[in-house]
Design a protein around this motif. Structure first.
Motif, mmCIF file in Angstrom:
data_model
loop_
_atom_site.group_PDB
_atom_site.id
_atom_site.type_symbol
_atom_site.label_atom_id
_atom_site.label_comp_id
_atom_site.label_asym_id
_atom_site.label_seq_id
_atom_site.Cartn_x
_atom_site.Cartn_y
_atom_site.Cartn_z
ATOM 1 N N ASN A 126 16.385 -45.754 26.380
ATOM 2 C CA ASN A 126 16.153 -45.791 26.729
ATOM 3 C C ASN A 126 15.436 -45.177 27.954
ATOM 4 O O ASN A 126 14.757 -45.961 29.022
ATOM 5 N N GLN A 127 15.306 -44.129 28.107
ATOM 6 C CA GLN A 127 15.457 -42.942 28.847
ATOM 7 C C GLN A 127 16.064 -43.463 30.055
ATOM 8 O O GLN A 127 14.796 -43.089 31.428
ATOM 9 N N LEU A 128 16.906 -43.405 30.575
ATOM 10 C CA LEU A 128 17.455 -43.809 31.693
ATOM 11 C C LEU A 128 18.437 -42.920 32.637
ATOM 12 O O LEU A 128 18.788 -43.196 34.219
ATOM 13 N N ALA A 129 18.200 -41.693 31.935
ATOM 14 C CA ALA A 129 19.046 -40.520 32.474
ATOM 15 C C ALA A 129 17.936 -39.378 33.044
ATOM 16 O O ALA A 129 16.985 -38.939 32.030
ATOM 17 N N ARG A 130 17.930 -38.510 34.196
ATOM 18 C CA ARG A 130 17.163 -37.347 34.002
ATOM 19 C C ARG A 130 18.248 -36.472 34.199
ATOM 20 O O ARG A 130 19.123 -37.013 35.189
ATOM 21 N N THR A 131 18.001 -35.241 33.906
ATOM 22 C CA THR A 131 18.792 -34.059 33.850
ATOM 23 C C THR A 131 17.836 -32.851 34.543
ATOM 24 O O THR A 131 16.826 -32.749 33.412
ATOM 25 N N ALA A 132 19.025 -32.302 35.858
ATOM 26 C CA ALA A 132 18.010 -30.795 36.558
ATOM 27 C C ALA A 132 19.064 -29.791 35.702
ATOM 28 O O ALA A 132 20.160 -29.825 35.834
ATOM 29 N N GLN A 133 18.318 -28.555 35.219
ATOM 30 C CA GLN A 133 19.095 -27.431 35.174
ATOM 31 C C GLN A 133 19.965 -26.751 35.892
ATOM 32 O O GLN A 133 18.886 -26.609 37.387
ATOM 33 N N LYS A 167 29.351 -49.761 32.994
ATOM 34 C CA LYS A 167 29.099 -51.253 34.132
ATOM 35 C C LYS A 167 28.931 -51.199 35.810
ATOM 36 O O LYS A 167 28.025 -51.682 36.082
ATOM 37 N N VAL A 168 27.972 -49.478 35.327
ATOM 38 C CA VAL A 168 27.812 -49.833 36.944
ATOM 39 C C VAL A 168 26.611 -48.164 36.615
ATOM 40 O O VAL A 168 25.963 -47.457 35.608
ATOM 41 N N PRO A 169 25.095 -49.464 36.847
ATOM 42 C CA PRO A 169 24.226 -48.389 36.478
ATOM 43 C C PRO A 169 23.579 -48.064 36.711
ATOM 44 O O PRO A 169 22.454 -47.065 36.630
ATOM 45 N N GLY A 186 24.878 -25.439 34.817
ATOM 46 C CA GLY A 186 25.407 -26.726 35.405
ATOM 47 C C GLY A 186 24.068 -27.249 35.049
ATOM 48 O O GLY A 186 22.834 -26.854 34.585
ATOM 49 N N ALA A 187 24.490 -29.153 35.569
ATOM 50 C CA ALA A 187 23.425 -29.703 35.428
ATOM 51 C C ALA A 187 23.854 -30.913 35.926
ATOM 52 O O ALA A 187 24.812 -30.806 36.461
ATOM 53 N N PHE A 188 22.202 -31.195 36.853
ATOM 54 C CA PHE A 188 22.830 -32.490 37.333
ATOM 55 C C PHE A 188 21.865 -34.145 36.834
ATOM 56 O O PHE A 188 20.829 -33.572 36.123
ATOM 57 N N THR A 189 23.215 -34.266 36.550
ATOM 58 C CA THR A 189 21.621 -36.492 35.742
ATOM 59 C C THR A 189 22.445 -37.080 36.760
ATOM 60 O O THR A 189 23.482 -37.411 37.202
ATOM 61 N N LEU A 190 21.507 -37.537 36.343
ATOM 62 C CA LEU A 190 20.866 -38.841 38.134
ATOM 63 C C LEU A 190 20.295 -40.017 36.236
ATOM 64 O O LEU A 190 19.774 -40.243 35.515
ATOM 65 N N VAL A 191 21.431 -40.487 36.890
ATOM 66 C CA VAL A 191 21.709 -42.340 35.943
ATOM 67 C C VAL A 191 20.525 -43.577 36.558
ATOM 68 O O VAL A 191 21.465 -43.911 37.685
ATOM 69 N N ALA A 192 19.834 -44.302 36.406
ATOM 70 C CA ALA A 192 19.428 -45.576 37.112
ATOM 71 C C ALA A 192 18.859 -46.830 35.766
ATOM 72 O O ALA A 192 18.794 -46.460 34.879
ATOM 73 N N SER A 193 18.714 -47.154 36.507
ATOM 74 C CA SER A 193 18.905 -48.961 35.483
ATOM 75 C C SER A 193 17.763 -49.294 35.094
ATOM 76 O O SER A 193 17.566 -50.064 34.645
ATOM 77 N N ASP A 194 16.472 -48.151 35.462
ATOM 78 C CA ASP A 194 15.184 -48.596 35.355
ATOM 79 C C ASP A 194 14.312 -47.026 35.087
ATOM 80 O O ASP A 194 14.606 -46.069 36.119
ATOM 81 N N ARG A 195 13.400 -47.176 34.105
ATOM 82 C CA ARG A 195 12.462 -45.672 33.854
ATOM 83 C C ARG A 195 12.478 -45.109 34.683
ATOM 84 O O ARG A 195 12.208 -44.346 35.140
ATOM 85 N N VAL A 232 11.992 -46.135 37.875
ATOM 86 C CA VAL A 232 12.745 -45.557 39.134
ATOM 87 C C VAL A 232 13.672 -44.352 39.286
ATOM 88 O O VAL A 232 13.843 -43.464 40.147
ATOM 89 N N ALA A 233 14.512 -43.836 37.797
ATOM 90 C CA ALA A 233 14.696 -42.867 37.415
ATOM 91 C C ALA A 233 14.129 -41.841 37.868
ATOM 92 O O ALA A 233 13.625 -40.686 37.992
ATOM 93 N N ASP A 234 12.423 -41.759 37.086
ATOM 94 C CA ASP A 234 11.311 -41.053 37.602
ATOM 95 C C ASP A 234 11.297 -40.700 39.286
ATOM 96 O O ASP A 234 11.266 -39.825 40.061
ATOM 97 N N ASP A 235 11.310 -41.777 39.775
ATOM 98 C CA ASP A 235 11.038 -41.834 41.679
ATOM 99 C C ASP A 235 12.173 -41.114 41.552
ATOM 100 O O ASP A 235 12.214 -39.827 42.382
ATOM 101 N N ALA A 236 13.376 -40.740 41.750
ATOM 102 C CA ALA A 236 14.379 -40.655 42.285
ATOM 103 C C ALA A 236 14.742 -39.184 42.197
ATOM 104 O O ALA A 236 15.123 -38.490 42.716
ATOM 105 N N TYR A 237 14.041 -39.013 40.746
ATOM 106 C CA TYR A 237 14.405 -37.516 40.162
ATOM 107 C C TYR A 237 12.746 -36.388 40.965
ATOM 108 O O TYR A 237 13.062 -35.744 41.025
#
Length: 396
Positions: free
Chosen positions: A92-99, A234-236, A256-265, A267-272
């Motif tokens: 569902n493409q809910l995660a964004r990862t930065a190297q 459990k946690v969106p 390393g990597a920083f990964t952000l998971v959101a409940s909506d695609r 929202v993930a884009d905006d946060a990233y």
């Protein structure tokens, strides 16, 4: 002007490494800095890493900059390791990862994102935790609060105390959790305890940040992600700082990597997009080589299978060292029960040695461990085991 600048205290881990290097004794042993060593005392380069580097050398055509968030394929491979390739977070493409430059870089990016975008002022960390966590978080403007974790009397997890403390964590606070192989204790929650923690996080609504630096060093590459994947059900919204220093042996490549998971695609884009502004103002874009090595290995089924076996070999070697240490101390007539060392996970053991005993090990025997009593078991070998155990026996 510089004469007004006071000398900073030595880093509790890397400063110890500098003191070790300056020690002229030939029988010295470094059990402070967290690196894996083989029986010959060498931190090896994995065979899969060598093969990946060979391929990269042959096919590489440019040294141009990467994007702010790094290589997109690297991000996909990181997410597959964290959550499993068939997880709905990925489909569902809910995660964004930065190297990022190592797991430490990922933690700093996470901390700045939490402060700037989530208006969080406090972060809860386990007592004890990795010595550098406090410095990283405070430098980003967070106040660090401890939650109970280690029961020193029984050498086990103080889960009741942990739950009681985190029940007070609010939705405007963050909580740091170690994904596996807790540093420095080597003690991890059980599957049932992970579930209880996930339920608590859902109920309390605090920001969850996983520090995931030792995947594969406890039970297995997938098994070690159990806590994170339990939370993901459990946690969106989740934040993850991960590292490939240990399980790929890429310590000085800073992967390393920083990964952000959101409940909506969206929202993930905006946060990233905000994550990328933090990176741009910090190191602009990440180094390429180490991440390309990881991507090459994980994207090739044969290489990935060989890498999983190499991780298993390192893990089994450490388990064997734990067993040998317990047996050797017992054979030397040490009355204190050190069997807890064998039950712990990962590279580290919280030995219970006092600061005075740690100082004596260094001064009298050339055995270097962190002042907290944390021992890097992965720095031992069958060749130096008896020497180290004899020294421990002498200071108890």
């Amino acid at each position: 002007m510089f004469e007004r600048v006071n000398r900073a205290p030595d880093d509790p881990i890397l400063g110890l490494n500098e003191a070790f290097n300056a020690d002229s004794r030939t029988e010295k042993v470094n059990l402070g800095v967290g690196v894996f060593k083989n029986e010959d005392g060498v931190t090896p380069i994995l065979d899969t890493v060598k093969e990946a580097e060979r391929r990269l050398l042959q096919g590489e055509t440019t040294k141009s900059y990467l994007a702010i968030g790094g290589d997109a394929e690297y991000g996909r491979q990181v997410q597959g390791l964290l959550f499993g390739s068939d997880h709905n977070i990925i489909s569902n493409q809910l995660a964004r990862t930065a190297q990022t430059p190592g797991g430490t870089g990922a933690l700093r990016i996470a901390a700045e994102f939490i402060v700037r975008q989530l208006d969080v002022e406090n972060i809860w960390v386990s007592d004890p935790t990795w010595a550098n966590h406090g410095a990283v978080f405070r430098s980003a403007g967070l106040t660090v609060k401890p939650y109970r974790y280690y029961d020193a009397d029984n050498q086990c997890l103080d889960f009741a105390g942990m739950l009681e403390d985190l029940e007070t964590a609010g939705s405007n606070e963050a909580v740091l959790l170690h994904g596996c192989c807790h540093n420095p204790t080597g003690i991890d929650p059980t599957a049932d305890q992970w579930q209880q923690l996930a339920d608590l996080a859902e109920r309390r609504g605090f920001v969850v940040l996983f520090d995931f630096a030792y995947q594969g060093f406890a039970t297995g590459v997938d098994d070690d992600a159990e806590g994170l994947r339990t939370f993901a059900k459990k946690v969106p919204e989740l934040l993850v700082a991960s590292s490939f220093s240990k399980n790929f042996g890429l310590y000085n490549e800073r992967v390393g990597a920083f990964t952000l998971v959101a409940s909506d695609r969206s929202v993930a884009d905006d946060a990233y997009s905000q994550v990328k502004t933090i990176i741009r103002a910090n190191y602009s874009n990440p180094p390429a080589h180490g991440a390309k090595v990881v991507t090459t290995i994980l994207a090739d089924a044969e290489l990935k299978a060989k890498w999983i076996q190499e991780v298993a070999d390192m893990r089994q070697h450490i388990h064997g060292l734990r067993k040998l240490m317990v047996e050797t101390l017992k054979d030397l007539g040490v009355e204190k029960d050190f069997s807890f060392i064998q039950a712990q996970n990962g590279m580290f053991s919280f030995s219970g040695l006092t600061p005075e005993q740690v100082a004596r090990l260094k001064e009298e025997h050339g055995i270097y461990i962190v002042g907290s009593g944390r021992i890097n078991v992965a720095g031992l070998s069958s060749k130096n085991m008896r020497t180290v155990c004899e020294a421990i026996a002498s200071v108890l």
